[in-house]
Structure formats: structure tokens, C-alpha cells
Design an enzyme around this catalytic site. Structure first.
Site, PDB file in Angstrom:
ATOM      1  N   HIS A 294      -3.619  -5.683   0.915  1.00 33.01           N
ATOM      2  CA  HIS A 294      -2.981  -5.906   2.221  1.00 33.01           C
ATOM      3  C   HIS A 294      -2.960  -7.388   2.583  1.00 33.01           C
ATOM      4  O   HIS A 294      -3.851  -7.867   3.274  1.00 33.01           O
ATOM      5  CB  HIS A 294      -3.745  -5.145   3.304  1.00 33.01           C
ATOM      6  CG  HIS A 294      -3.552  -3.669   3.278  1.00 33.01           C
ATOM      7  ND1 HIS A 294      -2.525  -3.039   3.943  1.00 33.01           N
ATOM      8  CD2 HIS A 294      -4.258  -2.690   2.672  1.00 33.01           C
ATOM      9  CE1 HIS A 294      -2.599  -1.729   3.744  1.00 33.01           C
ATOM     10  NE2 HIS A 294      -3.647  -1.490   2.978  1.00 33.01           N
TER      11      HIS A 294
ATOM     12  N   CYS B 222       0.845  -1.202   0.000  1.00 27.46           N
ATOM     13  CA  CYS B 222       0.000   0.000   0.000  1.00 27.46           C
ATOM     14  C   CYS B 222       0.881   1.254   0.000  1.00 27.46           C
ATOM     15  O   CYS B 222       1.543   1.528  -0.980  1.00 27.46           O
ATOM     16  CB  CYS B 222      -0.971  -0.048   1.180  1.00 27.46           C
ATOM     17  SG  CYS B 222      -2.387   1.038   0.965  1.00 27.46           S
TER      18      CYS B 222
ATOM     19  N   GLU C 139      -1.189  -8.746   4.786  1.00 24.19           N
ATOM     20  CA  GLU C 139      -1.052  -8.896   6.246  1.00 24.19           C
ATOM     21  C   GLU C 139      -2.409  -8.810   6.945  1.00 24.19           C
ATOM     22  O   GLU C 139      -2.532  -9.195   8.099  1.00 24.19           O
ATOM     23  CB  GLU C 139      -0.076  -7.836   6.795  1.00 24.19           C
ATOM     24  CG  GLU C 139      -0.659  -6.460   7.090  1.00 24.19           C
ATOM     25  CD  GLU C 139      -0.906  -5.590   5.862  1.00 24.19           C
ATOM     26  OE1 GLU C 139      -0.809  -6.111   4.733  1.00 24.19           O
ATOM     27  OE2 GLU C 139      -1.218  -4.387   6.039  1.00 24.19           O
TER      28      GLU C 139
END
Lengths: 737, 224
Positions: B200, B86, B202
Site C-alpha cells: 500500500h 491490493c 498510499e
């Protein structure tokens, strides 16, 4: 000795102080007041800061329970959520600024509520918002302006919250012409802290330093608290300079620096500078501790040259905090803020005089006793009177209107802006940062986050059916408490406590004051009966333009705890073939209904009797059955009745439904009787569930599955339903672009 | 593996990234932006998401002048692995460690939602545990995710296997949420040691939160 200021009447009028209030000021000071002091009294005694019209009614709120760590009176409420952790939360309005300048007004509303939470030592982990706008569908300039406000407010909330890295996980948006002149922007934030590491807004210990940290002070927001304490007229657009400008980047640094500071033992007390800036933070901190304080205003970091003591005290520049620290820790504290590239300055110290003494380059420019200003603001007992409209709405009922066939009614209600998906709004908010969001925007009912530290979950929901509050402010407010609690319970969490945001019209109007009084009585009764205390809140009055007040809008945000995050119950259909039940009794209840509003453009009728035992029994049954693993999904039944609830569950899940419910009159599929829920159960758990739900009134109404929604005599293809549900809102809001 | 995660003023996915790598069994430490070097034992540097310096100028345009970026560049030039997520992707393009740029989303709004992406190339450490054509469900949350590079650069990247992920629907058909050229969601450099993507991973390591499709991406960096 201070002489009366030469143009005193004019100055008092400008500061919205009455001659009577000035008399009290003279008694408190024992002399006339100078301009700085008048500014201080004006801000502290403004409706916004002093709650002078509302205090009488707020005093009796139930505020205690074994899990309540901190009730009203601090920057935010605190409850114990188990596992050594606490939830710190509050909701606040930023209505007036958002109407004047939607982006900055809404953004700084978010920034303010986040500071209220992290000043208590908590890291903000979730936000909600409750928004009310006017007639966004209108073709004229009013409609266009409302759409502009929606776009600006949403962008402002996202702009601030996203940058802060705090997920915005849900909220509520509704529309009514009563908000054409006064939109409502209520922002809620919840933070997590260790239960024994909460910080308070106190200034004590003689000689302890008072430290200013955060952004520099400018002239923005001067007099904001006073502005928010008055009605709007057509000239109010000129108030734009009183709206603060937000800087979420600085606030993010301030958050991290404060959290780093809280790991030390240097802090005695801390408070954010919100409305009335340095004035309210310093007076409230000293006031809570019964202390005095000296402040050297020339030491305050300034953004502009030539600023005067009056401006330093009344600026509402954002992203600032006031800290009372332990003597000797000054250098270490300044170092933390320097690390984060923030201003920090020692500007004063705690004294035992009980006075606020302000200095400008060594010369005393104000000397005001703290207690009378902070704790003894005038309390008004404003006249109340039942509004004239109440008698009229009571005599109007659903039978006053021609019958409408159910299919026509359904198609109309299903496309109501109140019903349809608000993806256009919630996809502009980062809802997943911090990696805890189990139920975010668009998932119906309460929003849920996991708590990494405990393995549990927190559910939260902000609700208020303003039509109910208009026709019956007492029951309407109680219904808001019930609905927020029901939404929380439907996720399997136990509702624990509320915060409120009481938005009303002009308190000088006895009819508005009556609405306010009735609403507070309703909240009191509901919170007491449901054992969900009030931990704090906010009052926003003067939501009036050109003499027209908003509907009474007591927004309630409920917080609940589920000990096991993996047992979070969803609010939309989970699997074809599952059985659906309607729990609770349905009557011919159409007072304040979406049905009457959408079909007949009328807000009228009466609300049914409230049965708190039935409400609690419903919550407890769902919580217990879910803990046993018997439920697939659950959703409360509210605006639009069973028909609209099934439509939402179907649209969100992409699964159809075949259902038949028993009704005395066909229209009752849209009735809004209280204390009801739709529960989805796997067939293998049906018997066990029915045994638990039987005594609440439980009807098996149908099955999940297929490509159509069918309920009694209405039907709609899933494809059509999803199209209406997911595209209507954006097409309305974007129509000018 | 030892993961180092950069923390600029305004980074807000540092602890999420740390949590994810630790949950997957790795050691993850946070690197302050005023540091100039990457610890010697670092296997992977992650430039985490957020709003470095508020993104008040162009996203990532200021962060790239931070001391730590010198370290990141040195690490990358030695062949060390770098992943930008990002805002991290934006910073890596600003630092010219990755080609192209990220513009404001075509519809001009911030967009946050679960978004499918299709694996285009798995001949690299990042996606080696996935198959070409696999469709992953990952959160996106950005205002400036509209990837752009000129046609010649894109053609070279395609040829050299640098286009790694494209936005798609659940079936794998292209579906573009932000106007990116070629619906590109993730890329790498020519030497395949610097990676950037807007989604994302994660945030996608637990079914409880909606998806665990990010696990195979992050684990790709762990040694075999």
C-alpha cells in the site's frame, strides 16, 4: 383475555424466568402473558440485557467531567477531544458465543461493538481487543482445544475488522487455567464524530416512522441473550445454533449507508439490533423517550419463510439497525439504503400510548407497557460473601517459596506467553488502514492514532491484571484503571475516560458477587481519584463451567488525548547512548506477580497500598516533560517488573541496555510495585528531566546500547532475547498444525 | 494530475488513497461502481484496496463484472494509466488487464505489517522516480497476496520488464511474506500503462506513520 399458557412452568423454565418474575409480569400486563410477550420479558430481563444482578453496583460510578458528552446508558460513551470533534467508544464482551463457536463468536463481537459506535453517528477508526484463554501450553485435549480457540478467535476478529476497514491497533492477551471453560473475548471500538452531531437511541414524535434497515432477519442467534445469561455445562456445545453468523460486507455497507444518512437531518434516533435484536432496540428506544410504538412484524424483511412473530422479536441476526425518522423523510431514507443494496422497510410508528403494540398481518400479537420492561427490570440484591480462598492467599507470600537465582527467574519470565510478542495475533489484523496508526500492535503499552481533523492524537489501552483481581478484587480493579491510564499517559496523552467490560463468574454464587462488588468499588475509587469517568461498559456474568468460575476480570479501556500527534511518545528504546531512569519507588511487592505465577505456579499474596497522588504525579510529569520535548521514550512498569520491561523495550527496539537499579533484595528487579515507569532521555535533556522527576523518586539506572541486556545480576544477548521474544508465541499456538 | 478512485461495495481504502493524492497536491475524486465511464480528463485511475463484495468468492472475482470496470478497461485500452492496489491488483488480474492471479497466502493467514520491497525495473511511469535496487518500506495487509503465473508467462514478463517489485528484507535480499512466485509484489502490463501491487504506497506518505517511501511511487504518475 389471555389465558395462562397450558405448559406455563415448562415455558418459563425454558425462558429462564422464575415464577416470581412471572407474577411481576402478570401485574405489569394485568393478565397472563402470551408466548411472544414471555419471549420479550425473558430477553429484556435476562442478565445480559437488564443488568439485574449488577445494576446495584454500577449506579455509583463517576460518570461526569466537563469533557464527557455522553455517559453510560446509550449505545456508547462520548467525550470531547477538542477541535470540535468527539471520540465515541465502548467495549463489549462476546465470551459465551466465542467459546461455543470461536470464529463467528469473535467476529460478531467485533461487528456488534462497531454498530454500537456508528449508530451514534461516528465513523469507527480504531479497535482493540482483550482476550483471555486457558492453558494453551498443555499437552492434552484441553490444551489443544484452547489453541483451537485462540486460532479461531483471532481469525474471527481479523475477518470482521479487516473487511470493515477499521484498524485493529492493539490489545491484551493472557492465559490462565481459570479460563479453560470460559474464554473471554472483549472487543473495543472507538469512532470519531463531530461533537455536535451525535445521534442517540431514541424514538419520539408521535406518528414518526420506525424504519428497519440492514440485513434480513433470520432464525440465527435466537435466544442468544438468554444463553449468555447462564453457566456452561458439558452439554453447552449443543448451543451452537444460538451463535450468530457475521457478514462484515453487509455491515460495511450498513456503515456507509448510515453515515450517508447522518449527513441529512432525517434521523430522530437510531439504535443497532444487538443482543435480543428487535426487542431490545425497540423497547430501549421507546423507553428512553417515554414513548410507545406500533410495529408490524410481517413488514420486517425475512431471510427465511414461515418465521413467526416470536422469532422476529428474538432473532439476533446481525447487521441490522432500527431508525426513528422524521415523518415525510421515508422515501429519501429508503433511497439511501437502496443505493447501498440494503434492505429497508417501514415497520411501524411512534405512539403516545407508552405501550409496545406488535401486529402480525393486522392482528395484535403483543401489547406490553414499555417503561416497566425497559427501565424497571427487576434489580436483585444478591448475597455477597468474602471467598474462602482470600484468607489463604493473604497468608501466602513470596517468602513462602524457595529462593531462585535471578538469571534463572529471568529466563523463565522472559519466555512467559504473557510477556512475549503476540505478532502471530496482531499481524492478522489490518492495523494501518485509514492511515492514522502511529502506534499499533507490538509497539508496547498504549496504541495511538492521529486525528486528521484536529492534528491531535488519541491513545487507548485495554488492561486488566487478573492475578491482582483474584487476590484483591478491589485493588486489582483499581490497578487496572491505573495501568490503562499509565499506558496512555506514557504516550504523552492525557487520560480522559474509561469504558469497562466486567467479566465475572456466576452471580448466584455469593463469593462471585463479592468479587463483583469489590471490583466495582475499586473502579469507582480509582476513576474518581484519577478524574477519568466511566462512559459506559458491559457486564458479562455466568462465566462459569461445571461450577468453576473465572478469575474476576474487570477489563478497563482508557482513552486519552494528545493535542499534538507529532509528539507521540514511543515505548521502546530510541537511540544508543540515551540515559534510562526508573521513576517511582520499588518495594518487595510480589502479590499476584508474574514471578510467583511462573516460578511457583501460584497466584497469591497481597497488593501494596495504592497512592493515587503518586500515580497522577507520574502521569502529569511524563505528559509535561514530553510536551517540552525532553523525553525519548517511556514505558510503564507492570507484570514482571523492571527486568521484564527492559527486556521488552530492548527486544522491540533491537538495542541493548546496561542498567543497575538499587534493590533491598536481589529479586526486586522483578517486583511489581505500582506507580512506576522507565523513561529514556537524551543526555542533553537529563538535567531538565531530573529536575522535573526528582520529587517522584527518580533513579538513573543505565544507558541504552550494546548487544546485550544487562540489569544487576542478569544478562542475555540481544540475539537470544529477540529469538525468545519473537518466536515463542507462534511455536506454541501452531504446534498442532 | 486528476486521479479517479473506484469505490465498489466493500472498498475500504478509497478515502486513504484520496487523502494521499490530495496531500501530494493532486485532485482526487471517487468513482461509484455503477458508473460506466471514466471522466475524460482523468490522468490516472486507481482501483483502491479493500474487500469488494466481501471477497466472499475469489478476491476481485465479482467486482470485475461491475459497470465501472468496463470504463476502466476502455480507459486502459486507450493507453490511459491504471493503478491497482491490493484488492485493486486482484480485480485487475480478474479483469485480465494484468497477467497472473493472486492466491491465498501460503501460510493461509491474513498478514498486516511493514514489508520491504525491492525495485526491479524503473522503465515505467510508476517507478520512474526510483532506482533499480532501491528498497522501500511499505505496509502490506492482505489474505490473498500470493502472486502466481505459469513459468512461461513469468519468463515473458521478466523479459519485457513487467516485474516491478519483489518482496525483500531491509538490505534488499529476497524475503517472501506470502509465497508469491519469484517473491513478486508488483507488476505491469506489456504496454506499461496498467500497474498492480499488493503493498500500500498510499499508506506510506508520512514519516509520522512509519514511512514515506510511497511518495515517489505515487508521484511517478504526475507529468514531468
Amino acid at each position: 383475555m389471555q389465558q395462562p399458557l397450558p405448559n406455563l412452568p415448562e415455558i418459563l423454565a425454558k425462558h429462564k424466568l422464575s415464577p416470581l418474575e412471572y407474577d411481576s409480569i402478570k401485574i405489569i400486563l394485568g393478565r397472563d402473558a402470551n408466548l411472544v410477550e414471555i419471549g420479550i420479558f425473558s430477553a429484556m430481563w435476562s442478565e445480559h440485557c437488564s443488568y439485574k444482578s449488577s445494576k446495584k453496583y454500577l449506579s455509583g460510578f463517576p460518570t461526569k467531567a466537563p469533557w464527557v458528552i455522553q455517559g453510560p446508558g446509550e449505545n456508547a460513551g462520548v467525550i470531547d477531544i477538542g477541535g470540535g470533534m468527539a471520540a465515541v467508544f465502548k467495549m463489549e464482551s462476546h465470551n459465551h458465543p466465542s467459546f461455543i463457536e470461536p470464529y463467528q463468536g469473535a467476529a460478531t463481537g467485533v461487528g456488534g461493538i462497531m454498530r454500537d459506535v456508528f449508530t451514534m453517528g461516528a465513523r469507527p477508526v480504531a479497535s482493540l481487543n482483550a482476550l483471555r484463554f486457558g492453558d494453551v501450553k498443555r499437552d492434552d485435549a484441553i490444551g489443544a482445544h484452547q489453541r483451537y480457540l485462540v486460532r479461531g478467535v483471532v481469525e474471527g476478529i481479523g475477518g470482521y475488522g479487516n473487511c470493515m476497514g477499521v484498524p485493529t491497533i492493539g490489545g491484551e492477551t493472557s492465559f490462565d487455567s481459570c479460563y479453560n471453560g470460559n474464554i473471554l473475548v472483549n472487543a473495543f471500538t472507538l469512532g470519531l464524530a463531530k461533537a455536535d452531531e451525535i445521534f442517540y437511541g431514541r424514538a419520539e414524535g408521535i406518528g414518526n416512522p420506525v424504519i428497519y434497515v440492514g440485513a434480513k432477519t433470520g432464525r440465527d442467534g435466537l435466544g442468544g441473550a438468554v444463553m449468555s445469561s447462564d453457566s456452561f455445562t458439558d452439554a453447552s456445545k449443543s448451543l451452537r445454533p444460538t451463535v450468530q453468523v457475521g457478514d462484515p460486507f453487509t455491515e460495511k455497507l450498513l456503515l456507509e449507508a448510515c453515515l450517508e444518512l447522518f449527513k441529512t437531518d432525517y434521523v430522530v434516533g437510531i439504535q443497532d439490533m444487538g443482543a435480543a435484536g428487535l426487542t431490545s432496540s425497540s423497547f430501549e428506544m421507546a423507553g428512553r423517550s417515554g414513548s410507545g410504538m406500533k410495529m408490524h412484524l410481517d413488514q420486517v424483511p425475512a431471510r427465511e419463510e414461515g418465521m413467526q412473530p416470536y422469532e422476529f422479536m428474538l432473532s439476533e441476526s446481525q447487521e441490522r439497525m432500527l431508525i426513528c425518522a422524521k415523518k415525510g423523510s421515508e422515501e429519501a431514507i429508503l433511497k439511501i439504503f437502496q443505493k447501498w443494496d440494503l434492505d429497508a422497510a417501514i415497520i411501524g410508528e411512534v405512539t403516545n400510548t407508552g405501550h409496545m403494540e406488535l401486529f402480525w398481518h393486522g392482528q395484535k400479537v403483543a401489547d406490553v407497557p414499555v417503561q416497566p420492561v425497559s427501565e424497571e427490570a427487576p434489580i436483585l440484591d444478591r448475597p455477597t460473601q468474602e471467598p474462602a480462598y482470600i484468607a489463604k492467599v493473604r497468608t501466602t507470600s513470596i517468602d513462602s517459596f524457595p529462593a531462585v537465582d535471578n538469571q534463572t527467574a529471568f529466563e523463565k519470565l522472559a519466555s512467559s506467553l504473557e510477556v512475549v510478542d503476540k505478532g502471530w495475533i496482531y499481524t492478522q489484523y489490518d492495523s494501518m488502514v485509514q492511515t492514522n496508526t502511529i502506534k499499533g500492535g507490538g509497539s508496547l503499552d498504549a496504541s495511538v492514532i492521529r486525528v486528521k481533523e484536529t492534528g491531535g492524537a488519541l491513545a487507548m489501552s485495554a488492561d486488566c491484571n487478573v492475578r491482582y483481581c483474584y487476590i484483591d478484587p478491589f485493588k486489582g480493579a483499581a490497578a487496572a484503571v491505573m495501568e490503562s491510564g499509565r499506558n496512555v499517559a506514557m504516550t504523552g496523552a492525557t487520560p480522559k475516560a474509561i469504558t469497562d467490560c466486567l467479566n465475572f463468574g456466576n452471580p448466584q454464587n455469593p463469593e462471585v458477587m463479592w468479587q463483583f462488588a469489590q471490583s466495582t468499588y475499586g473502579i469507582k475509587e480509582a476513576c474518581a481519584k484519577l478524574n477519568t469517568p466511566v462512559t459506559g461498559g458491559n457486564v458479562s456474568l455466568y462465566n462459569e463451567t461445571n461450577g468453576v468460575s473465572i478469575f474476576p476480570t474487570p477489563a478497563i479501556a482508557m482513552v486519552g488525548v494528545n493535542p499534538d500527534a507529532t509528539k507521540t511518545l514511543k515505548s521502546s528504546f530510541q537511540k544508543a547512548g540515551n540515559t534510562l531512569y526508573l521513576v517511582g519507588k520499588t518495594g518487595d511487592d510480589f502479590g499476584g506477580s508474574l514471578y510467583m505465577k511462573e516460578l511457583f505456579d501460584t497466584v497469591a499474596g497481597t497488593l501494596p497500598a495504592i497512592d493515587y497522588e503518586a500515580e497522577l504525579a507520574l502521569w502529569n510529569m511524563v505528559i509535561e516533560a514530553n510536551a517540552k520535548g525532553l523525553l525519548a521514550s517511556a514505558k510503564d512498569v507492570s507484570a514482571g517488573g523492571v527486568a521484564i520491561v527492559l527486556a521488552k523495550m530492548a527486544a522491540v527496539s533491537g538495542l541493548g541496555v546496561e542498567a543497575t537499579m538499587k534493590v533491598a533484595k536481589p529479586r526486586e528487579i522483578f517486583a511489581e510495585s505500582f506507580h512506576r515507569a522507565i523513561i529514556e532521555v537524551e543526555p542533553k535533556n537529563a538535567a531538565a528531566f531530573e529536575a522535573m522527576a526528582a520529587k517522584l523518586g527518580c533513579e538513573k539506572i543505565g544507558t541504552v546500547g550494546g548487544d546485550t541486556l544487562r540489569l544487576n545480576d542478569i544478562s542475555m544477548s540481544l540475539a537470544q532475547l529477540k529469538k525468545v521474544y519473537y518466536t515463542t508465541f507462534a511455536s506454541v499456538i501452531n504446534r498442532d498444525l | 494530475m486528476n486521479v479517479a478512485i473506484t469505490l465498489f461495495p466493500g472498498t475500504n481504502c478509497d478515502t486513504d488513497t484520496q487523502y494521499a493524492f490530495e496531500k501530494l497536491g493532486h485532485k482526487a475524486t471517487i468513482l461509484w461502481h455503477k458508473e460506466r465511464t471514466i471522466p475524460a480528463n482523468t490522468d490516472l485511475v486507481v482501483i483502491a484496496g479493500g474487500f469488494s463484495y466481501g471477497d466472499y468468492l475469489r478476491s476481485g472475482a465479482i467486482a470485475r463484472f461491475s459497470p465501472i470496470v468496463e470504463g476502466v478497461i476502455a480507459h486502459a485500452n486507450k493507453g490511459g494509466k491504471v493503478l491497482g492496489i491490493c484488492n485493486g491488483f486482484q480485480i485487475l488480474t480478474e479483469a485480465r488487464l494484468l497477467p497472473g492471479a493472486l492466491k491465498r497466502n501460503e501460510h493461509l493467514h491474513f498478514i498486516s505489517k511493514h514489508q520491504h520491497v525491492r525495485v526491479e525495473n524503473n522503465q515505467n511511469d510508476f517507478l520512474r522516480l526510483l532506482k533499480v535496487g532501491d528498497v522501500l518500506n511499505l505496509p502490506i495487509a492482505h489474505a490473498d497476496g500470493n502472486y502466481y503465473a505459469d513459468a512461461q508467462t513469468i519468463a515473458q514478463m521478466e523479459q519485457k520488464g513487467q516485474v516491478l517489485l519483489r518482496y525483500s528484507d531491509a538490505s534488499g535480499a529476497i524475503s517472501n511474506p506470502n509465497g508469491s512466485v519469484g517473491a513478486i509484489a508488483g507488476i505491469c502490463n506489456e504496454t506499461k500503462n496498467v500497474f498492480g501491487l499488493m503493498p500500500h504506497p498510499e499508506r506510506a506518505i508520512e514519516i509520522l506513520l512509519g514511512s514515506d517511501d510511497g511518495i515517489k511511487m505515487l508521484q511517478g504518475f504526475a507529468s514531468l
